[in-house]
Design an enzyme around this catalytic site. Structure first.
Site: not given
Length: 152
Positions: A50, A53-55, A60
């Site tokens: 994750f 893609g975050h971010f 985060t």
């Protein structure tokens, strides 16, 4: 002095919860009062999918995953209660979730959940996630109690 004799040994999270990688978000239990309270850690390495893609450029931990980690920690407290043997705590709701600090790769998230109410059918818990004594997330959670089933 033998260190292993002075430190209590707790079950592995996978011994109490049905969750498995990549959705088991609790790495270790560090305190456990069966049916009442659990403190656990989630060590964020930065290799978690994750973060890509975050971010991009500012990885985060998503707030919803912090809340899920708190729910799993409450599940550990509930699942360790002798009255719930053969049962499963299912996430039933979130109240008053607040996010107060960014959590990034390399952080260790300290998860503390307290069972506020527990019956044969449902329960309520409150939890706090923190990094280095700084609160990252607080939430109240509800859960339903169901019969556990074994899947192969």
């Amino acid at each position: 002095m033998n260190d292993s004799a002075s430190e209590p040994e707790f079950p592995r999270p996978a011994d109490l919860l049905p969750h498995r990688a990549p959705f088991l978000l609790v790495d270790e239990i560090i305190e456990l009062e069966p049916g009442e309270r659990c403190v656990a850690h989630w060590h964020l390495t930065g290799d978690e999918a994750f973060f890509a893609g975050h971010f991009p450029g500012r990885p985060t931990l998503p707030g919803v995953l912090m809340v899920e980690a708190l729910a799993q920690t409450a599940g550990l407290a509930a699942a360790s209660a002798s009255s719930l043997e053969g049962k499963l705590a299912l996430f039933g709701g979130i109240d008053k979730a607040r996010f107060r600090r960014q959590v990034t790769p390399g952080d260790t998230l300290r998860l503390e959940a307290t069972i506020d109410r527990l019956s044969a059918r449902a329960g309520r818990a409150s939890g706090t996630a923190s990094v280095e004594d700084q609160t990252a997330c607080e939430a109240s959670m509800m859960f339903l109690i169901a019969d556990a089933t074994t899947a192969n």
